[in-house]
Design a protein around this motif. Structure first.
Motif, PDB file in Angstrom:
ATOM      1  N   VAL A  37       0.814  -1.223   0.000  1.00  8.27           N
ATOM      2  CA  VAL A  37       0.000   0.000   0.000  1.00  8.27           C
ATOM      3  C   VAL A  37       0.845   1.269   0.000  1.00  8.27           C
ATOM      4  O   VAL A  37       0.314   2.358  -0.213  1.00  8.27           O
ATOM      5  CB  VAL A  37      -0.970   0.040   1.206  1.00  8.27           C
ATOM      6  N   TRP A  38       2.147   1.152   0.237  1.00  6.60           N
ATOM      7  CA  TRP A  38       2.942   2.373   0.393  1.00  6.60           C
ATOM      8  C   TRP A  38       4.433   2.092   0.171  1.00  6.60           C
ATOM      9  O   TRP A  38       4.923   1.045   0.601  1.00  6.60           O
ATOM     10  CB  TRP A  38       2.757   2.935   1.809  1.00  6.60           C
ATOM     11  N   ARG A  39       5.099   3.018  -0.514  1.00 11.78           N
ATOM     12  CA  ARG A  39       6.566   2.944  -0.654  1.00 11.78           C
ATOM     13  C   ARG A  39       7.127   4.292  -0.223  1.00 11.78           C
ATOM     14  O   ARG A  39       6.668   5.334  -0.683  1.00 11.78           O
ATOM     15  CB  ARG A  39       6.944   2.673  -2.113  1.00 11.78           C
ATOM     16  N   PRO A  55      -0.464  11.910   4.467  1.00 11.76           N
ATOM     17  CA  PRO A  55      -0.654  10.451   4.395  1.00 11.76           C
ATOM     18  C   PRO A  55      -0.682   9.774   5.763  1.00 11.76           C
ATOM     19  O   PRO A  55      -1.166   8.638   5.873  1.00 11.76           O
ATOM     20  CB  PRO A  55       0.577   9.966   3.611  1.00 11.76           C
ATOM     21  N   ASN A  56      -0.187  10.456   6.798  1.00 12.41           N
ATOM     22  CA  ASN A  56      -0.088   9.815   8.100  1.00 12.41           C
ATOM     23  C   ASN A  56      -1.309  10.002   8.987  1.00 12.41           C
ATOM     24  O   ASN A  56      -1.306   9.639  10.155  1.00 12.41           O
ATOM     25  CB  ASN A  56       1.181  10.293   8.814  1.00 12.41           C
ATOM     26  N   THR A  57      -2.376  10.585   8.433  1.00 12.94           N
ATOM     27  CA  THR A  57      -3.663  10.584   9.131  1.00 12.94           C
ATOM     28  C   THR A  57      -4.571   9.561   8.459  1.00 12.94           C
ATOM     29  O   THR A  57      -4.688   9.540   7.231  1.00 12.94           O
ATOM     30  CB  THR A  57      -4.332  11.975   9.059  1.00 12.94           C
ATOM     31  N   VAL A  67      -0.688   7.525  12.194  1.00  9.37           N
ATOM     32  CA  VAL A  67       0.336   6.487  12.002  1.00  9.37           C
ATOM     33  C   VAL A  67       1.690   7.163  11.806  1.00  9.37           C
ATOM     34  O   VAL A  67       1.778   8.385  11.699  1.00  9.37           O
ATOM     35  CB  VAL A  67       0.023   5.572  10.787  1.00  9.37           C
ATOM     36  N   ASP A  68       2.748   6.340  11.790  1.00  5.84           N
ATOM     37  CA  ASP A  68       4.085   6.814  11.408  1.00  5.84           C
ATOM     38  C   ASP A  68       4.710   7.729  12.463  1.00  5.84           C
ATOM     39  O   ASP A  68       5.075   8.872  12.184  1.00  5.84           O
ATOM     40  CB  ASP A  68       3.975   7.545  10.051  1.00  5.84           C
ATOM     41  N   LEU A  69       4.857   7.194  13.663  1.00  3.09           N
ATOM     42  CA  LEU A  69       5.238   8.032  14.805  1.00  3.09           C
ATOM     43  C   LEU A  69       6.717   7.943  15.182  1.00  3.09           C
ATOM     44  O   LEU A  69       7.083   8.291  16.308  1.00  3.09           O
ATOM     45  CB  LEU A  69       4.390   7.640  16.026  1.00  3.09           C
TER      46      LEU A  69
END
Ligand SMILES: Nc1ncnc2c1ncn2[C@@H]1O[C@H](COP(=O)(O)OP(=O)(O)O)[C@@H](O)[C@H]1O
Ligand SMILES: [Mg+2]
Length: 244
Positions: A26-28, A174-176, A188-190
């Motif tokens: 889903v993500w790079r 993208p991190n919400t 995410v991504d903390l």
């Protein structure tokens, strides 16, 4: 950083961690890291995997997620680990889409509001006095220099602190995660979460609207956060982000 459109080769480690589940990449990210959604074996989960880098580690991220989960919704860490070259973290899936999923890119007003409100809720919820980590200007400059980056001298003097908060550290859109109702659901991504002036995050969140939704959304994000734009701090923290 993008949602991959080509076929991604699944690393052996990810295959092992998937324990037979079906995998969708889903993500790079810019480091060559990949995130997969794993389904079909019990509850869905996510596997984040990537090369070790000098900026942060996934074990830092797992620790911060566990800490933050006392006050806000973040993915539950199921497993994390590493070998000489790579690291990984497995989390339980949350039932939301990234604010830059095509569904939300098609509705930027909804997505931008969700990201701004999510950031404010995080800043309001996490206790500065209990936070063990720092994301101050000086720590960021040190981190950048460790990676061989030359930080321009004029960035060494930060604007006076407006309000110290526990910052996300990578507050780009993208991190919400956004729920089906268009409201924010989780962060995410903390990996870089730590104490800093709130404008360090607001500046990045606002700037990233342009990358993800095009020009003209910065002030809408700041309005959703619930402050008047502070042009000087926005400009400083934008420049620091781009430099460091
Ligand atoms: N537990 C989870 N539940 C739902 N979505 C997730 C989960 N973990 C990651 N994601 C999705 O995967 C994307 C990439 O994860 P992220 O931690 O942001 O990786 P990166 O550091 O490479 O940006 C996120 O933007 C989000 O859409
Ligand atoms: Mg991310």
């Amino acid at each position: 950083m993008t949602i991959p459109t080509d076929d991604v080769v699944v690393p052996d480690r990810v295959r092992l961690l998937a324990r037979g589940a079906d995998l969708e990449c889903v993500w790079r990210n810019d480091y060559g890291g990949l995130t997969f959604r794993a389904t079909g074996q019990g509850d869905p989960f996510f596997i984040k995997w990537g090369p070790r880098n000098l900026e942060f580690t996934l074990s830092d991220e797992a620790e911060r997620m566990q800490w933050a989960s006392q006050w806000i919704t973040v993915p539950t860490v199921l497993e994390s680990g590493g070998d000489e070259t790579h690291e990984w973290m497995v989390t339980a899936a949350l039932d939301g889409l990234s604010a830059v999923d095509p569904r939300w890119v098609a509705e930027p007003a909804v997505a931008v509001r969700a990201v701004g409100e999510a950031l404010r809720a995080m800043h309001d919820a996490l206790p500065v006095a209990d936070c063990p980590w720092d994301w101050s200007v000086s720590s960021r400059i040190e981190n950048a220099e460790r990676r061989g980056i030359v930080v321009p001298d004029h960035l060494r003097t930060a604007p006076e602190i407006d309000l110290l908060v526990v910052s996300h550290g990578d507050a780009c859109c993208p991190n919400t995660l956004v729920g089906d109702d268009g409201r924010w659901l989780a962060h995410v991504d903390l990996a870089l979460l730590g104490v800093a002036d709130r404008w360090a995050d607001i500046a990045v969140a606002a700037m990233s609207t342009e990358w993800n939704y095009g020009p003209g959304w910065e002030d809408a994000l700041i309005e959703a956060y619930g402050v008047e734009p502070d042009r000087e701090r926005l400009a400083y923290y934008r420049e620091l982000w781009n430099a460091a």
